[in-house]
Design a protein around this motif. Structure first.
Motif, PDB file in Angstrom:
ATOM      1  N   MET A  34      50.278  49.196  46.592  1.00 53.08           N
ATOM      2  CA  MET A  34      48.804  49.648  46.306  1.00 53.08           C
ATOM      3  C   MET A  34      48.568  49.311  45.115  1.00 53.08           C
ATOM      4  SD  MET A  34      48.106  53.491  48.094  1.00 53.08           S
ATOM      5  CE  MET A  34      46.326  53.145  48.466  1.00 53.08           C
ATOM      6  N   GLY A  35      47.249  48.994  44.761  1.00 54.61           N
ATOM      7  CA  GLY A  35      47.062  48.399  43.477  1.00 54.61           C
ATOM      8  C   GLY A  35      45.644  48.465  43.249  1.00 54.61           C
ATOM      9  N   TRP A  36      45.311  47.943  41.929  1.00 55.58           N
ATOM     10  CA  TRP A  36      43.943  47.775  41.617  1.00 55.58           C
ATOM     11  C   TRP A  36      43.612  46.322  40.919  1.00 55.58           C
ATOM     12  CZ3 TRP A  36      40.396  51.683  42.262  1.00 55.58           C
ATOM     13  CH2 TRP A  36      40.991  52.869  42.533  1.00 55.58           C
ATOM     14  N   TYR A  37      42.463  46.048  41.458  1.00 51.59           N
ATOM     15  CA  TYR A  37      41.949  44.540  40.704  1.00 51.59           C
ATOM     16  C   TYR A  37      40.407  44.869  40.179  1.00 51.59           C
ATOM     17  CZ  TYR A  37      45.544  41.889  43.261  1.00 51.59           C
ATOM     18  OH  TYR A  37      46.580  41.318  43.488  1.00 51.59           O
ATOM     19  N   ARG A  38      39.878  44.028  39.404  1.00 52.70           N
ATOM     20  CA  ARG A  38      38.552  44.285  38.688  1.00 52.70           C
ATOM     21  C   ARG A  38      38.094  42.841  38.485  1.00 52.70           C
ATOM     22  NH1 ARG A  38      40.085  45.972  32.605  1.00 52.70           N
ATOM     23  NH2 ARG A  38      40.866  43.956  31.708  1.00 52.70           N
ATOM     24  N   GLN A  39      36.713  43.129  38.616  1.00 49.50           N
ATOM     25  CA  GLN A  39      35.831  41.544  38.529  1.00 49.50           C
ATOM     26  C   GLN A  39      34.634  41.891  37.797  1.00 49.50           C
ATOM     27  OE1 GLN A  39      34.537  40.115  42.108  1.00 49.50           O
ATOM     28  NE2 GLN A  39      34.478  37.835  41.307  1.00 49.50           N
ATOM     29  N   ALA A  40      34.836  41.119  36.658  1.00 54.95           N
ATOM     30  CA  ALA A  40      33.663  41.539  35.617  1.00 54.95           C
ATOM     31  C   ALA A  40      32.614  40.346  36.017  1.00 54.95           C
ATOM     32  CB  ALA A  40      34.146  41.312  34.386  1.00 54.95           C
ATOM     33  N   PRO A  41      31.029  40.695  35.575  1.00 56.22           N
ATOM     34  CA  PRO A  41      30.400  39.539  35.899  1.00 56.22           C
ATOM     35  C   PRO A  41      30.628  38.402  35.595  1.00 56.22           C
ATOM     36  CG  PRO A  41      29.474  41.744  34.851  1.00 56.22           C
ATOM     37  CD  PRO A  41      30.906  41.832  34.583  1.00 56.22           C
ATOM     38  N   GLY A  42      30.211  37.204  36.222  1.00 54.61           N
ATOM     39  CA  GLY A  42      30.613  35.921  35.892  1.00 54.61           C
ATOM     40  C   GLY A  42      31.957  35.788  35.757  1.00 54.61           C
ATOM     41  N   LYS A  43      33.117  36.403  36.378  1.00 50.80           N
ATOM     42  CA  LYS A  43      34.337  36.194  35.987  1.00 50.80           C
ATOM     43  C   LYS A  43      35.109  36.332  37.470  1.00 50.80           C
ATOM     44  CE  LYS A  43      35.253  37.084  31.345  1.00 50.80           C
ATOM     45  NZ  LYS A  43      35.708  38.063  30.379  1.00 50.80           N
ATOM     46  N   GLU A  44      36.268  35.912  37.525  1.00 50.77           N
ATOM     47  CA  GLU A  44      36.906  35.717  38.865  1.00 50.77           C
ATOM     48  C   GLU A  44      37.744  37.257  38.727  1.00 50.77           C
ATOM     49  OE1 GLU A  44      38.318  31.142  39.525  1.00 50.77           O
ATOM     50  OE2 GLU A  44      39.856  32.686  39.226  1.00 50.77           O
ATOM     51  N   ARG A  45      38.052  37.840  39.978  1.00 47.31           N
ATOM     52  CA  ARG A  45      38.743  39.033  40.319  1.00 47.31           C
ATOM     53  C   ARG A  45      40.141  38.787  39.720  1.00 47.31           C
ATOM     54  NH1 ARG A  45      38.400  41.762  46.121  1.00 47.31           N
ATOM     55  NH2 ARG A  45      36.306  41.370  45.358  1.00 47.31           N
ATOM     56  N   GLU A  46      40.656  39.632  38.885  1.00 52.45           N
ATOM     57  CA  GLU A  46      41.923  39.672  38.353  1.00 52.45           C
ATOM     58  C   GLU A  46      42.750  41.158  38.737  1.00 52.45           C
ATOM     59  OE1 GLU A  46      41.551  39.779  33.938  1.00 52.45           O
ATOM     60  OE2 GLU A  46      40.568  41.681  33.973  1.00 52.45           O
ATOM     61  N   TRP A  47      44.027  40.784  38.774  1.00 48.40           N
ATOM     62  CA  TRP A  47      44.856  41.903  39.057  1.00 48.40           C
ATOM     63  C   TRP A  47      45.091  42.892  37.652  1.00 48.40           C
ATOM     64  CZ3 TRP A  47      49.762  42.103  36.744  1.00 48.40           C
ATOM     65  CH2 TRP A  47      50.584  43.120  37.037  1.00 48.40           C
ATOM     66  N   VAL A  48      45.090  44.118  37.902  1.00 47.83           N
ATOM     67  CA  VAL A  48      44.889  45.078  36.926  1.00 47.83           C
ATOM     68  C   VAL A  48      46.508  45.717  36.815  1.00 47.83           C
ATOM     69  CG1 VAL A  48      44.127  47.266  36.012  1.00 47.83           C
ATOM     70  CG2 VAL A  48      42.515  45.259  37.086  1.00 47.83           C
ATOM     71  N   ALA A  49      46.956  46.321  38.203  1.00 46.07           N
ATOM     72  CA  ALA A  49      47.955  47.152  38.210  1.00 46.07           C
ATOM     73  C   ALA A  49      48.385  47.176  39.587  1.00 46.07           C
ATOM     74  CB  ALA A  49      47.857  48.578  37.377  1.00 46.07           C
ATOM     75  N   SER A  50      49.616  47.476  39.828  1.00 47.29           N
ATOM     76  CA  SER A  50      50.161  47.759  41.131  1.00 47.29           C
ATOM     77  C   SER A  50      51.451  48.693  41.210  1.00 47.29           C
ATOM     78  CB  SER A  50      50.612  46.438  41.971  1.00 47.29           C
ATOM     79  OG  SER A  50      51.849  45.728  41.172  1.00 47.29           O
TER      80      SER A  50
END
Length: 120
Positions: A34-50
């Motif tokens: 299980m993990g978390w990703y994030r996507q900021a406006p105008g940016k690609e989705r990025e991995w945060v933690a797993s």
């Protein structure tokens, strides 16, 4: 077959904290990661933690030392404790899970996302 529902997002001031939760439900035999990703406006989705089933955790350099991922295996839930938040942490945060379903098929599932805004 499998649903992931995130909660806990919101507006917080710089330096503040938030705790995200993600609950997995459905035809689950086992969850191997299980993990978390994030996507900021105008940016690609990025991995945060797993976090894997072996209790191994990994973090992106940008959040290391500030964020903590944890799992409650009995509740099929993953948490992301976010401390010392910065404006650059503002993004939609997505939960991600690697799941083996009751028909013995493995797949990756995503939640719908929860907004985190860090601003004064």
């Amino acid at each position: 077959q499998v649903q992931l529902v995130e909660s806990g997002g919101g507006l917080v001031q710089p330096g503040g904290s938030l705790r995200l939760s993600c609950v997995a439900s459905g035809s689950i035999l086992s969850i191997y990661s299980m993990g978390w990703y994030r996507q900021a406006p105008g940016k690609e989705r990025e991995w945060v933690a797993s976090a894997t089933s072996g209790s191994s955790t990994n973090y992106a350099d940008s959040v290391k030392g500030r964020f903590t991922i944890s799992r409650d295996y009995a509740k099929n839930t993953v948490y992301l404790q976010m401390n010392s938040l910065k404006p650059e942490d503002t993004a939609v945060y997505y939960c991600n899970a690697g799941v083996t379903t009751l028909n013995w098929r493995s797949n990756t599932y995503w939640g719908q996302g929860t907004q985190v805004t860090v601003s004064s």
